[in-house]
Scaffold this active site. Structure first.
Site, PDB file in Angstrom:
ATOM      1  N   THR A  87     -25.379  -8.834 -73.622  1.00  0.00           N
ATOM      2  CA  THR A  87     -24.613  -9.440 -72.493  1.00  0.00           C
ATOM      3  C   THR A  87     -23.320 -10.238 -72.963  1.00  0.00           C
ATOM      4  O   THR A  87     -23.427 -10.745 -73.956  1.00  0.00           O
ATOM      5  CB  THR A  87     -25.579 -10.306 -71.560  1.00  0.00           C
TER       6      THR A  87
ATOM      7  N   GLY B  59     -26.212  -5.946 -66.695  1.00  0.00           N
ATOM      8  CA  GLY B  59     -24.630  -5.895 -66.755  1.00  0.00           C
ATOM      9  C   GLY B  59     -24.318  -5.209 -68.094  1.00  0.00           C
ATOM     10  O   GLY B  59     -25.004  -5.411 -69.324  1.00  0.00           O
TER      11      GLY B  59
ATOM     12  N   ASP C 261     -31.275 -11.973 -69.666  1.00  0.00           N
ATOM     13  CA  ASP C 261     -32.592 -12.534 -69.578  1.00  0.00           C
ATOM     14  C   ASP C 261     -33.216 -11.961 -68.617  1.00  0.00           C
ATOM     15  O   ASP C 261     -34.353 -11.951 -68.643  1.00  0.00           O
ATOM     16  CB  ASP C 261     -32.195 -14.049 -69.277  1.00  0.00           C
TER      17      ASP C 261
ATOM     18  N   MET D   4     -15.246 -14.472 -66.539  1.00  0.00           N
ATOM     19  CA  MET D   4     -16.450 -14.354 -66.311  1.00  0.00           C
ATOM     20  C   MET D   4     -17.378 -15.676 -66.860  1.00  0.00           C
ATOM     21  O   MET D   4     -16.933 -16.245 -67.949  1.00  0.00           O
ATOM     22  CB  MET D   4     -17.236 -12.864 -66.649  1.00  0.00           C
ATOM     23  N   GLY D   5     -18.461 -15.775 -66.333  1.00  0.00           N
ATOM     24  CA  GLY D   5     -19.451 -16.703 -66.677  1.00  0.00           C
ATOM     25  C   GLY D   5     -19.901 -17.448 -65.607  1.00  0.00           C
ATOM     26  O   GLY D   5     -19.479 -18.604 -65.226  1.00  0.00           O
ATOM     27  N   ARG D   6     -21.071 -17.011 -64.868  1.00  0.00           N
ATOM     28  CA  ARG D   6     -21.421 -17.713 -63.619  1.00  0.00           C
ATOM     29  C   ARG D   6     -22.243 -18.940 -63.883  1.00  0.00           C
ATOM     30  O   ARG D   6     -22.084 -19.928 -63.299  1.00  0.00           O
ATOM     31  CB  ARG D   6     -22.394 -16.584 -62.955  1.00  0.00           C
TER      32      ARG D   6
ATOM     33  N   ASP E 295     -22.252 -12.809 -71.678  1.00  0.00           N
ATOM     34  CA  ASP E 295     -22.139 -14.338 -71.383  1.00  0.00           C
ATOM     35  C   ASP E 295     -22.564 -15.077 -72.667  1.00  0.00           C
ATOM     36  O   ASP E 295     -22.244 -16.285 -72.559  1.00  0.00           O
ATOM     37  CB  ASP E 295     -23.107 -14.491 -70.250  1.00  0.00           C
TER      38      ASP E 295
ATOM     39  N   ARG F   6     -29.184  -2.194 -61.837  1.00  0.00           N
ATOM     40  CA  ARG F   6     -30.068  -3.330 -61.414  1.00  0.00           C
ATOM     41  C   ARG F   6     -31.330  -2.615 -60.548  1.00  0.00           C
ATOM     42  O   ARG F   6     -31.097  -1.648 -59.855  1.00  0.00           O
ATOM     43  CB  ARG F   6     -29.443  -4.370 -60.224  1.00  0.00           C
TER      44      ARG F   6
ATOM     45  N   ASP G 291     -25.231 -16.457 -73.372  1.00  0.00           N
ATOM     46  CA  ASP G 291     -26.063 -17.676 -72.895  1.00  0.00           C
ATOM     47  C   ASP G 291     -27.659 -17.695 -73.429  1.00  0.00           C
ATOM     48  O   ASP G 291     -28.429 -18.196 -72.944  1.00  0.00           O
ATOM     49  CB  ASP G 291     -25.810 -17.817 -71.405  1.00  0.00           C
TER      50      ASP G 291
HETATM   51  P1  ADP Z   1     -29.513  -9.256 -66.947  1.00  0.00           P
HETATM   52  O1  ADP Z   1     -30.581  -8.458 -67.824  1.00  0.00           O
HETATM   53  O2  ADP Z   1     -28.082  -8.684 -67.653  1.00  0.00           O
HETATM   54  O3  ADP Z   1     -29.746 -10.589 -67.062  1.00  0.00           O
HETATM   55  P2  ADP Z   1     -30.377  -8.750 -64.207  1.00  0.00           P
HETATM   56  O4  ADP Z   1     -30.747 -10.092 -64.072  1.00  0.00           O
HETATM   57  O5  ADP Z   1     -29.556  -8.246 -63.222  1.00  0.00           O
HETATM   58  O6  ADP Z   1     -29.414  -8.523 -65.568  1.00  0.00           O
HETATM   59  O7  ADP Z   1     -31.811  -8.180 -64.594  1.00  0.00           O
HETATM   60  C1  ADP Z   1     -31.756  -6.665 -64.668  1.00  0.00           C
HETATM   61  C2  ADP Z   1     -32.927  -6.276 -64.320  1.00  0.00           C
HETATM   62  O8  ADP Z   1     -34.161  -6.698 -64.959  1.00  0.00           O
HETATM   63  C3  ADP Z   1     -33.282  -5.983 -62.851  1.00  0.00           C
HETATM   64  O9  ADP Z   1     -32.342  -5.153 -61.945  1.00  0.00           O
HETATM   65  C4  ADP Z   1     -34.865  -5.810 -62.736  1.00  0.00           C
HETATM   66  O10 ADP Z   1     -35.023  -4.617 -62.730  1.00  0.00           O
HETATM   67  C5  ADP Z   1     -35.263  -6.650 -64.070  1.00  0.00           C
HETATM   68  N1  ADP Z   1     -35.823  -8.058 -63.691  1.00  0.00           N
HETATM   69  C6  ADP Z   1     -35.011  -8.998 -63.554  1.00  0.00           C
HETATM   70  N2  ADP Z   1     -35.832 -10.110 -63.180  1.00  0.00           N
HETATM   71  C7  ADP Z   1     -37.109  -9.668 -63.249  1.00  0.00           C
HETATM   72  C8  ADP Z   1     -38.156 -10.186 -62.877  1.00  0.00           C
HETATM   73  N3  ADP Z   1     -38.456 -11.572 -62.662  1.00  0.00           N
HETATM   74  N4  ADP Z   1     -39.260  -9.355 -62.916  1.00  0.00           N
HETATM   75  C9  ADP Z   1     -39.261  -8.243 -63.228  1.00  0.00           C
HETATM   76  N5  ADP Z   1     -38.111  -7.718 -63.607  1.00  0.00           N
HETATM   77  C10 ADP Z   1     -37.010  -8.330 -63.413  1.00  0.00           C
END
Ligand code: ADP
Length: 329
Positions: A132, A17, A109, A176-178, A134, A78, A136
């Protein structure tokens, strides 16, 4: 931490995000690298750009005037296929081909989970910056974007308060804040909300109704109830509907602030944090650090292994819920 090796070219990407202040972090990465005579390649659209070779050389002027802009000039996306090891191997090959020796990942994360795997599977140097709204992420007091997001939410709630007062309305405002209630709790305290519902605390509709009735007996004819999107009933719409059945005489409205919380010019605090962490991330890589997120805790730079940054979470201070409630009496 891996052995130090010569870094001539650093890649930088934003993932997950978007958050206000990501641009300030990109700017800091680019300028710190150039200062250290290291080249920078911007990777577009997060991990997708690594797969599609969406690379662009970045100079000092590439990041001129972006410190004040929300969003991310590198764009974000994503990229679920990055969870597949064979796909990550393609990303690695593309980076090798482009002469990228190390990577800065700005994201949350999920993004750090991907970064952790690049380090562990391929021994590739990566440092993360927490971006982010959030707040968190474990290993930093604040994430880039949080301060701007809460200021956006507070100014929106202040506006709703005017209408609430004028029309004797109770507003259920969803923020926001899932998974985390930082935005909700800070917004509630700063806007003087009458109640706050968070993912971390059980939602008790009967108790909420009795608060509302008590407020009404004290001649409070309007109110603001802040609802984090991840609270256990499923958000502001659901909570408001349940309350309405129990208190049919109340004028109830629901407002979901949504994506306006992610955009806009970053606050001073977010620009400063992003600038410092961008600077520290490049210096960390040049000193041979890898597989860590760089954060700031109690004004000190802190390095947290990706493994920890993506599995542990910052906790809200539950005393603040009580403070919020007492101060709105
Ligand atoms: P954020 O980084 O804000 O938490 P996301 O959870 O959507 O956002 O993760 C962003 C991107 O990181 C994902 O679209 C994917 O490309 C990568 N990613 C997330 N989880 C994994 C994972 N377990 N293994 C490899 N890449 C991951």
């Amino acid at each position: 931490m891996n052995a130090k090796r010569k870094i001539n070219r650093i890649g930088v990407l934003t993932s997950g995000g978007d958050a206000p202040g990501m641009n300030a972090a990109i700017r800091a990465v680019v300028r710190t690298a150039i200062y250290n005579e290291v080249e920078v390649v911007g990777i577009l659209r997060g991990y997708s750009g690594l797969l599609n070779k969406q690379f662009m050389g970045m100079q000092s002027h590439s990041v001129s005037k972006i410190i004040s802009q929300g969003g991310t000039i590198l764009k974000s996306s994503r990229c679920p296929e990055f969870k597949n090891k064979n796909v990550r191997a393609i990303a690695m090959e593309n980076m090798r081909e482009a002469g990228i020796d190390a990577l800065v990942v700005i994201g949350g994360d999920g993004s750090f989970r991907g970064a952790n795997l690049l380090c562990k599977e391929f021994g590739f140097p990566v440092v993360g910056i927490p971006g982010t709204i959030d707040n968190d992420i474990y290993g930093t007091d604040f994430t880039i974007g949080f301060d701007t997001a809460i200021n956006t939410a507070v100014s929106a709630v202040d506006k709703l308060r005017d209408t609430a007062d004028s029309h004797n309305i109770i507003f259920f405002v969803e923020v926001m804040g899932r998974d985390a209630g930082f935005i909700a709790l800070n917004t509630a305290i700063a806007s003087g909300a009458e109640a706050t519902l968070l993912p971390e605390v059980h939602t008790d509709i009967d108790k909420l109704c009795s608060f509302m009735e008590r407020d009404r007996r004290k001649n409070k004819t309007s109110g603001i109830i802040i609802v984090a999107e991840g609270e256990e009933e499923g958000g502001a719409m659901e909570v408001a509907a349940k309350v309405k059945t129990k208190l049919p005489g109340y004028e109830i409205r629901v407002t979901t602030l949504g994506h306006i919380q992610r955009g806009g010019a970053p606050s001073c605090n977010d620009r400063v944090l992003a600038s410092l962490l961008g600077y520290e991330a490049v210096n960390a890589l040049l000193k041979g650090r890898t597989n860590v997120m760089v954060g700031q805790m109690q004004n000190q730079v802190v390095y947290t292994p990706f493994e920890e940054a993506c599995t542990r979470h910052n906790e809200i201070n539950k005393t603040w819920c009580e403070v919020s409630r007492i101060l709105s009496l």
